[in-house]
Scaffold this motif. Structure first.
Motif, PDB file in Angstrom:
ATOM      1  N   LEU A   1      58.288   1.991 -20.041  1.00 13.24           N
ATOM      2  CA  LEU A   1      58.182   2.064 -21.502  1.00 13.24           C
ATOM      3  C   LEU A   1      59.490   1.582 -22.106  1.00 13.24           C
ATOM      4  O   LEU A   1      60.538   2.209 -21.914  1.00 13.24           O
ATOM      5  CB  LEU A   1      57.905   3.511 -21.937  1.00 13.24           C
ATOM      6  CG  LEU A   1      56.649   4.172 -21.346  1.00 13.24           C
ATOM      7  CD1 LEU A   1      56.580   5.637 -21.727  1.00 13.24           C
ATOM      8  CD2 LEU A   1      55.396   3.445 -21.824  1.00 13.24           C
ATOM      9  N   PHE A   2      59.432   0.437 -22.821  1.00 12.31           N
ATOM     10  CA  PHE A   2      60.641  -0.123 -23.435  1.00 12.31           C
ATOM     11  C   PHE A   2      60.837   0.451 -24.839  1.00 12.31           C
ATOM     12  O   PHE A   2      59.916   0.988 -25.447  1.00 12.31           O
ATOM     13  CB  PHE A   2      60.545  -1.644 -23.495  1.00 12.31           C
ATOM     14  CG  PHE A   2      60.585  -2.277 -22.123  1.00 12.31           C
ATOM     15  CD1 PHE A   2      61.773  -2.341 -21.413  1.00 12.31           C
ATOM     16  CD2 PHE A   2      59.432  -2.781 -21.536  1.00 12.31           C
ATOM     17  CE1 PHE A   2      61.813  -2.906 -20.145  1.00 12.31           C
ATOM     18  CE2 PHE A   2      59.465  -3.346 -20.272  1.00 12.31           C
ATOM     19  CZ  PHE A   2      60.658  -3.404 -19.570  1.00 12.31           C
ATOM     20  N   GLU A   3      62.051   0.298 -25.333  1.00 15.10           N
ATOM     21  CA  GLU A   3      62.431   0.758 -26.676  1.00 15.10           C
ATOM     22  C   GLU A   3      62.118   2.242 -26.862  1.00 15.10           C
ATOM     23  O   GLU A   3      61.622   2.671 -27.900  1.00 15.10           O
ATOM     24  CB  GLU A   3      61.776  -0.113 -27.749  1.00 15.10           C
ATOM     25  CG  GLU A   3      62.223  -1.559 -27.593  1.00 15.10           C
ATOM     26  CD  GLU A   3      61.790  -2.472 -28.713  1.00 15.10           C
ATOM     27  OE1 GLU A   3      61.186  -2.004 -29.666  1.00 15.10           O
ATOM     28  OE2 GLU A   3      62.095  -3.663 -28.619  1.00 15.10           O
ATOM     29  N   GLN A   4      62.392   2.996 -25.816  1.00 15.66           N
ATOM     30  CA  GLN A   4      62.208   4.449 -25.847  1.00 15.66           C
ATOM     31  C   GLN A   4      63.547   5.071 -25.457  1.00 15.66           C
ATOM     32  O   GLN A   4      63.991   4.911 -24.323  1.00 15.66           O
ATOM     33  CB  GLN A   4      61.140   4.884 -24.833  1.00 15.66           C
ATOM     34  CG  GLN A   4      59.796   4.215 -25.009  1.00 15.66           C
ATOM     35  CD  GLN A   4      59.122   4.631 -26.319  1.00 15.66           C
ATOM     36  OE1 GLN A   4      59.134   5.804 -26.684  1.00 15.66           O
ATOM     37  NE2 GLN A   4      58.555   3.659 -27.014  1.00 15.66           N
ATOM     38  N   ARG A   5      64.180   5.720 -26.409  1.00 15.48           N
ATOM     39  CA  ARG A   5      65.512   6.268 -26.159  1.00 15.48           C
ATOM     40  C   ARG A   5      65.454   7.767 -25.915  1.00 15.48           C
ATOM     41  O   ARG A   5      64.952   8.517 -26.757  1.00 15.48           O
ATOM     42  CB  ARG A   5      66.421   5.990 -27.367  1.00 15.48           C
ATOM     43  CG  ARG A   5      67.850   6.534 -27.216  1.00 15.48           C
ATOM     44  CD  ARG A   5      68.691   6.248 -28.455  1.00 15.48           C
ATOM     45  NE  ARG A   5      68.854   4.820 -28.634  1.00 15.48           N
ATOM     46  CZ  ARG A   5      69.732   4.079 -27.957  1.00 15.48           C
ATOM     47  NH1 ARG A   5      70.545   4.651 -27.078  1.00 15.48           N
ATOM     48  NH2 ARG A   5      69.822   2.789 -28.164  1.00 15.48           N
ATOM     49  N   LEU A   6      65.955   8.170 -24.766  1.00 14.28           N
ATOM     50  CA  LEU A   6      66.035   9.602 -24.501  1.00 14.28           C
ATOM     51  C   LEU A   6      67.127  10.182 -25.398  1.00 14.28           C
ATOM     52  O   LEU A   6      68.239   9.676 -25.431  1.00 14.28           O
ATOM     53  CB  LEU A   6      66.368   9.849 -23.028  1.00 14.28           C
ATOM     54  CG  LEU A   6      66.293  11.315 -22.588  1.00 14.28           C
ATOM     55  CD1 LEU A   6      65.848  11.397 -21.137  1.00 14.28           C
ATOM     56  CD2 LEU A   6      67.594  12.040 -22.773  1.00 14.28           C
ATOM     57  N   GLU A   7      66.794  11.228 -26.139  1.00  7.11           N
ATOM     58  CA  GLU A   7      67.760  11.760 -27.104  1.00  7.11           C
ATOM     59  C   GLU A   7      68.254  13.145 -26.748  1.00  7.11           C
ATOM     60  O   GLU A   7      69.376  13.506 -27.047  1.00  7.11           O
ATOM     61  CB  GLU A   7      67.114  11.816 -28.494  1.00  7.11           C
ATOM     62  CG  GLU A   7      66.579  10.477 -28.924  1.00  7.11           C
ATOM     63  CD  GLU A   7      67.248   9.953 -30.172  1.00  7.11           C
ATOM     64  OE1 GLU A   7      67.018  10.552 -31.217  1.00  7.11           O
ATOM     65  OE2 GLU A   7      67.986   8.954 -30.093  1.00  7.11           O
TER      66      GLU A   7
END
Ligand SMILES: Cc1cc2nc3c(=O)[nH]c(=O)nc-3n(C[C@H](O)[C@H](O)[C@H](O)COP(=O)(O)OP(=O)(O)OC[C@H]3O[C@@H](n4cnc5c(N)ncnc54)[C@H](O)[C@@H]3O)c2cc1C
Length: 463
Positions: A131-137
């Motif tokens: 999954l691209f453009e998914q930032r773990l925050e």
């Protein structure tokens, strides 16, 4: 409804070289993997970072790629580098071979091509979801879930950490979150030098303007320039310079000052870098540093791996090689610690992985820092050159006991970094003693060398 814990995929944060290779290895072991990446797909999107365009791949990295079954796809993009081509200021440029056997060379590889190839392989595997453009925050320790934000829409989703393996690089958010909550200790030590990438374009017919099969170095004492070949005839040069001070990234701001500095310090190559002043002003200045964390895991729910666990300075060209070796080590721990193929005792595996790996990553971190001085200063010192020549000669005469430290690190994946560091210290002392009153190889007392080597360096197989 949440999927049952045992059926949730392993969550890997970061699809850089480490995350992508690890996903392939875990899937081969029968696990489902969800790989999330903050950036876009490198196979289709331009790179906005302007950083680290090519990397040196050495034996440890090659061995890992081989073991993951992906080397054949990467091999066509490799450019061999047989040695360091040293360009002294006002002296004659010359090649210092890295080793003495035909396979003792390292390889220049485009970071983007390598990453894209690994991701291409990962995406063909049925058990891997990327999954691209998914930032773990953030991490929710209560529900054991990771909060992941879609970069485009801003919508946040939660994924089970069953477990979470953080391959999110030197600035790892996972490491920082664990440290903030006192679940691990972490330290980031910045070097006082930074780096900037500049280009040496190909000639008018696509030809290389410098020797192709070499890593070029312009050592200048307090700073240096290096250049690695690209497939299209160009080179990517990296300038390593103090962040502050008279000749520094802070002081060199005007076009005139940058031009004067580059043409004075690197007169031979400066003429081959027509865009250098603009690039110097436009390209970001990269920070360099060493990351130390202890331990690398929180129970069996979260593990740090690759640069997230132990980023190092780039002067041994080992950062990514070391990360790839991590992936193989974790895979080995899983092979040893598995019950049924799909049920793993993650806590035990992570503990084992950390215990086996940490002394080695500490060792390469130390050697990488030492190597900066070697590259920017010592390579032009005649005493260093004599010691290097002697080291290669001793390897020819006593190959089972004496292997130059550089070769142990770069060409011998079977020798752990820790062993290379420890033996390297003994060898360095020995080289200094043997060359103390020598000006050339012919002056060396090889009888004494043999006695000392037999007394101080056990055969490598039993080391
Ligand atoms: C100037 C320079 C030169 C180097 N030269 C060499 C060399 O010659 N040889 C060598 O072996 N090594 C070299 N290295 C080191 C090498 O680049 C690193 O060791 C390697 O890239 C680490 O891989 P990684 O996957 O662990 O981390 P990274 O390459 O940093 O990848 C991390 C990934 O995680 C993603 N990410 C970050 N945060 C999040 C988040 N919150 N959520 C989701 N995704 C996230 C990032 O977008 C990235 O794709 C060099 C480094 C530098 C700086």
């Amino acid at each position: 409804m949440m999927p049952a814990r045992d059926s949730s995929p392993v969550l890997i944060a970061g699809a850089g070289p480490t995350g992508a290779l690890l996903a392939i290895l875990l899937e081969r072991r029968g696990l489902e993997v969800r790989l999330i990446e903050a950036r876009g797909d490198p196979r289709t999107q331009a790179d906005a970072s302007g950083r680290s365009i090519n990397l040196a791949l050495a034996d440890r990295g090659i061995e890992a790629l081989k073991r993951a079954g992906v080397l054949a796809e990467i091999e066509p993009a490799l450019i061999p580098m047989r040695g360091r081509f040293v360009h002294p200021l006002g002296g004659t440029a010359h090649l210092q071979p890295y080793g003495q056997r035909p396979n003792e060379q390292i390889y220049s590889i485009s970071r983007r091509r390598l990453n894209a190839t690994l991701l291409g392989v990962a995406l063909r595997r049925p058990g891997i979801e990327v999954l691209f453009e998914q930032r773990l925050e953030d991490l929710d320790g209560v529900t054991s879930e990771a909060e992941v934000r879609d970069v485009g829409s801003g919508v946040t989703r939660r994924f089970p950490m069953s477990p979470l393996i953080a391959a999110d690089g030197a600035g790892s958010i996972v490491r920082r979150r664990l440290a903030e909550r006192h679940l691990i200790e972490a330290q980031e030590s910045d070097l006082e030098h930074g780096y900037k990438e500049l280009s040496i374009p190909a000639g008018p017919h696509g030809e290389y303007r410098l020797e192709r099969e070499a890593l070029h170095i312009w050592p200048r004492g307090g700073y240096m320039l290096i250049a690695l070949p690209n497939e299209d005839g160009s080179f990517t040069a990296t300038l390593f310079l103090p962040m502050q001070g008279p000749s520094s990234f802070a002081s060199l701001t005007s076009a005139a000052a940058i031009h004067a500095f580059l043409s004075g310090a690197f007169p031979d190559v400066h003429t081959l870098m027509p865009h250098a002043v603009r690039e110097f002003r436009e390209h970001p200045t990269g920070f360099l540093g060493t990351v130390r964390a202890a331990p690398w895991h929180h129970g069996g729910s979260t593990l740090l791996i690759g640069d997230a666990a132990h980023a190092i300075v780039p002067f041994h060209g080992q950062g990514m090689n070391c990360c790839f070796e991590d992936c193989i080590e974790l895979d080995t721990c899983m092979a040893a610690g598995g019950g049924s193929p799909r049920v793993f005792d993650w806590k035990r595996i992570f503990e084992e992985f950390y215990a086996r790996r940490k002394p080695n990553t500490d060792a390469i971190a130390a050697m990488a820092l030492e190597n900066y001085l070697e590259m920017r200063e010592r390579v032009v010192d005649p005493r260093f050159q004599l010691e290097q020549a002697l080291a290669l000669e001793l390897e020819r005469r006593f190959p089972e006991r004496f292997i130059p430290r550089y070769s142990m690190v770069m060409f011998h994946h079977e020798i752990p970094y820790r062993t290379a560091l420890e033996r390297g210290q003994v060898q360095s002392q020995l080289l200094a003693e043997l060359t103390q009153h020598a000006a050339r190889l012919g002056d060396i007392d090889f009888g004494r060398a043999e006695r000392e080597i037999r007394a101080r360096l056990p055969p490598l197989t039993s080391a």
